[in-house]
Design a protein around this motif. Structure first.
Motif, PDB file in Angstrom:
ATOM      1  N   GLN A 107       0.874  -1.157   0.065  1.00 25.76           N
ATOM      2  CA  GLN A 107       0.105  -0.088   0.196  1.00 25.76           C
ATOM      3  C   GLN A 107       0.954   1.390   0.206  1.00 25.76           C
ATOM      4  N   ILE A 108       1.939   1.222   0.647  1.00 23.05           N
ATOM      5  CA  ILE A 108       2.945   2.529   0.798  1.00 23.05           C
ATOM      6  C   ILE A 108       3.501   2.545  -0.592  1.00 23.05           C
ATOM      7  N   LEU A 109       4.042   1.432  -1.008  1.00 18.76           N
ATOM      8  CA  LEU A 109       4.576   1.480  -2.515  1.00 18.76           C
ATOM      9  C   LEU A 109       3.780   2.065  -3.524  1.00 18.76           C
ATOM     10  N   GLU A 110       2.389   1.578  -3.420  1.00 19.29           N
ATOM     11  CA  GLU A 110       1.315   2.308  -4.489  1.00 19.29           C
ATOM     12  C   GLU A 110       1.001   3.552  -4.082  1.00 19.29           C
ATOM     13  N   GLY A 111       1.398   4.070  -2.842  1.00 18.68           N
ATOM     14  CA  GLY A 111       1.318   5.493  -2.670  1.00 18.68           C
ATOM     15  C   GLY A 111      -0.162   5.638  -1.918  1.00 18.68           C
ATOM     16  N   LYS A 112      -0.896   4.630  -1.463  1.00 13.89           N
ATOM     17  CA  LYS A 112      -1.774   4.883  -0.783  1.00 13.89           C
ATOM     18  C   LYS A 112      -1.756   4.943   0.638  1.00 13.89           C
ATOM     19  N   GLU A 113      -0.824   4.485   1.011  1.00 16.01           N
ATOM     20  CA  GLU A 113      -0.407   4.821   2.744  1.00 16.01           C
ATOM     21  C   GLU A 113       0.966   5.471   2.606  1.00 16.01           C
ATOM     22  N   LYS A 114       1.076   6.335   3.918  1.00 18.50           N
ATOM     23  CA  LYS A 114       2.149   7.067   4.067  1.00 18.50           C
ATOM     24  C   LYS A 114       3.458   6.236   4.701  1.00 18.50           C
ATOM     25  N   PRO A 115       4.658   6.824   4.407  1.00 23.73           N
ATOM     26  CA  PRO A 115       5.770   5.745   4.972  1.00 23.73           C
ATOM     27  C   PRO A 115       5.495   5.600   6.477  1.00 23.73           C
ATOM     28  N   THR A 116       6.010   4.505   7.135  1.00 19.54           N
ATOM     29  CA  THR A 116       5.794   4.588   8.643  1.00 19.54           C
ATOM     30  C   THR A 116       6.527   3.558   8.975  1.00 19.54           C
ATOM     31  N   ASN A 117       6.325   3.123  10.416  1.00 24.16           N
ATOM     32  CA  ASN A 117       7.174   2.072  11.006  1.00 24.16           C
ATOM     33  C   ASN A 117       6.719   0.809  10.554  1.00 24.16           C
ATOM     34  N   LEU A 118       7.835  -0.092  10.298  1.00 29.47           N
ATOM     35  CA  LEU A 118       7.288  -1.663   9.784  1.00 29.47           C
ATOM     36  C   LEU A 118       7.709  -2.354  10.854  1.00 29.47           C
ATOM     37  N   PRO A 119       7.070  -3.452  10.824  1.00 26.17           N
ATOM     38  CA  PRO A 119       7.466  -4.679  11.668  1.00 26.17           C
ATOM     39  C   PRO A 119       8.791  -5.349  11.129  1.00 26.17           C
ATOM     40  N   PHE A 120       9.837  -5.593  12.236  1.00 23.03           N
ATOM     41  CA  PHE A 120      10.814  -6.052  11.804  1.00 23.03           C
ATOM     42  C   PHE A 120      10.542  -7.498  11.451  1.00 23.03           C
ATOM     43  N   ALA A 121       9.718  -8.297  11.797  1.00 20.39           N
ATOM     44  CA  ALA A 121       9.507  -9.697  11.306  1.00 20.39           C
ATOM     45  C   ALA A 121       9.133  -9.712   9.773  1.00 20.39           C
ATOM     46  N   LEU A 122       8.545  -8.510   9.321  1.00 18.84           N
ATOM     47  CA  LEU A 122       8.212  -8.600   8.038  1.00 18.84           C
ATOM     48  C   LEU A 122       9.220  -8.072   7.099  1.00 18.84           C
ATOM     49  N   LEU A 123      10.227  -7.163   7.440  1.00 26.81           N
ATOM     50  CA  LEU A 123      11.540  -7.060   6.822  1.00 26.81           C
ATOM     51  C   LEU A 123      12.599  -8.201   6.873  1.00 26.81           C
ATOM     52  N   GLN A 124      12.452  -9.042   7.780  1.00 30.28           N
ATOM     53  CA  GLN A 124      13.107 -10.155   7.934  1.00 30.28           C
ATOM     54  C   GLN A 124      12.636 -11.183   6.925  1.00 30.28           C
ATOM     55  N   LYS A 125      11.436 -11.304   6.928  1.00 27.63           N
ATOM     56  CA  LYS A 125      10.780 -12.283   6.019  1.00 27.63           C
ATOM     57  C   LYS A 125      11.086 -12.022   4.461  1.00 27.63           C
ATOM     58  N   ILE A 126      10.736 -10.746   3.954  1.00 26.81           N
ATOM     59  CA  ILE A 126      10.958 -10.338   2.723  1.00 26.81           C
ATOM     60  C   ILE A 126      12.352 -10.410   2.139  1.00 26.81           C
ATOM     61  N   THR A 127      13.366 -10.406   3.210  1.00 26.04           N
ATOM     62  CA  THR A 127      14.648 -10.536   2.783  1.00 26.04           C
ATOM     63  C   THR A 127      15.437 -11.743   2.848  1.00 26.04           C
ATOM     64  N   ASP A 128      14.545 -12.806   3.043  1.00 26.37           N
ATOM     65  CA  ASP A 128      14.614 -14.076   3.483  1.00 26.37           C
ATOM     66  C   ASP A 128      15.731 -14.328   4.483  1.00 26.37           C
ATOM     67  N   ASP A 129      15.435 -13.470   5.623  1.00 22.37           N
ATOM     68  CA  ASP A 129      16.152 -13.359   6.938  1.00 22.37           C
ATOM     69  C   ASP A 129      17.782 -12.762   6.512  1.00 22.37           C
ATOM     70  N   PHE A 130      17.549 -11.774   5.850  1.00 18.37           N
ATOM     71  CA  PHE A 130      18.919 -10.908   5.341  1.00 18.37           C
ATOM     72  C   PHE A 130      19.894 -12.133   4.915  1.00 18.37           C
ATOM     73  N   SER A 131      19.647 -12.857   3.976  1.00 21.72           N
ATOM     74  CA  SER A 131      20.252 -13.818   3.760  1.00 21.72           C
ATOM     75  C   SER A 131      21.441 -13.023   2.531  1.00 21.72           C
ATOM     76  N   GLU A 132      22.669 -14.071   2.361  1.00 17.33           N
ATOM     77  CA  GLU A 132      23.619 -13.358   1.466  1.00 17.33           C
ATOM     78  C   GLU A 132      23.022 -13.250  -0.042  1.00 17.33           C
ATOM     79  N   GLU A 133      22.599 -14.162  -0.258  1.00 16.40           N
ATOM     80  CA  GLU A 133      21.846 -14.161  -1.864  1.00 16.40           C
ATOM     81  C   GLU A 133      20.976 -12.806  -2.119  1.00 16.40           C
ATOM     82  N   ARG A 134      20.555 -12.308  -1.165  1.00 20.47           N
ATOM     83  CA  ARG A 134      19.623 -11.045  -1.181  1.00 20.47           C
ATOM     84  C   ARG A 134      20.102  -9.807  -1.089  1.00 20.47           C
ATOM     85  N   GLU A 135      21.718  -9.739  -0.653  1.00 25.27           N
ATOM     86  CA  GLU A 135      22.634  -8.776  -0.614  1.00 25.27           C
ATOM     87  C   GLU A 135      22.585  -7.863  -1.872  1.00 25.27           C
ATOM     88  N   ILE A 136      22.520  -6.761  -1.907  1.00 28.00           N
ATOM     89  CA  ILE A 136      22.451  -6.030  -3.151  1.00 28.00           C
ATOM     90  C   ILE A 136      23.603  -4.771  -3.086  1.00 28.00           C
TER      91      ILE A 136
END
Ligand SMILES: Nc1ncnc2c1ncn2[C@@H]1O[C@H](COP(=O)(O)OP(=O)(O)OP(=O)(O)O)[C@@H](O)[C@H]1O
Length: 134
Positions: A8-37
């Motif tokens: 929703q934030i990406l689509e501009g429907k919601e404003k930037p806000t605080n995000l749950p740590f668990a969500l960021l952990q999940k979408i980065t595959d627990d900060f895996s090396e393969e996801r490092e950019i």
């Protein structure tokens, strides 16, 4: 679905806000090396994968020297910036946990503070990034 808030934030429907740590952990595959950019002066940048879009998650180097004032000053100015040439800021996460650690030969546990400070931005592919700066 937990991805909803970030989408929703990406689509501009919601404003930037605080995000749950668990969500960021999940979408980065627990900060895996393969996801490092990338690596920056203050931490590592990971690719976060949503259902059909990507984001960039900057994990500030995890040590006790994290400067709280500096972090919130940065979040504050990012929240205020909204310019088409600036990579869009989507949110932040400030998570502190107490970990109980058992020391050999000691009866008592000791408690360590684990601080996680993260910033989330829209994902810009290399080609686009080039366009931003030229
Ligand atoms: N929004 C983004 N989308 C895609 N890749 C990114 C994004 N932000 C950063 N990166 C990648 O991560 C690398 C490090 O970025 P970062 O901003 O942490 O470093 P920096 O430019 O050295 O800045 P600083 O010194 O403030 O840490 C970049 O060079 C780039 O490859």
């Amino acid at each position: 679905m937990e991805y909803d808030m970030l989408e929703q934030i990406l689509e501009g429907k919601e404003k930037p806000t605080n995000l749950p740590f668990a969500l960021l952990q999940k979408i980065t595959d627990d900060f895996s090396e393969e996801r490092e950019i990338g690596q920056g002066g203050f931490g590592t940048v990971y690719k976060g994968v949503l259902r059909n879009r990507n984001v960039a998650v900057k994990r500030i180097m995890n040590n006790y020297t994290i400067d709280e004032k500096l972090f919130y000053r940065e979040v504050n100015s990012l929240l205020k910036v909204n310019h088409k040439n600036v990579v869009r800021f989507l949110g932040f996460c400030a998570n502190t946990e107490q970990a109980a650690i058992k020391i050999e030969g000691k009866k008592e546990y000791i408690y360590a503070e684990i601080r996680e400070r993260l910033l989330c931005f829209e994902y810009v592919s290399n080609g686009n990034l080039q366009n931003y700066i030229t």
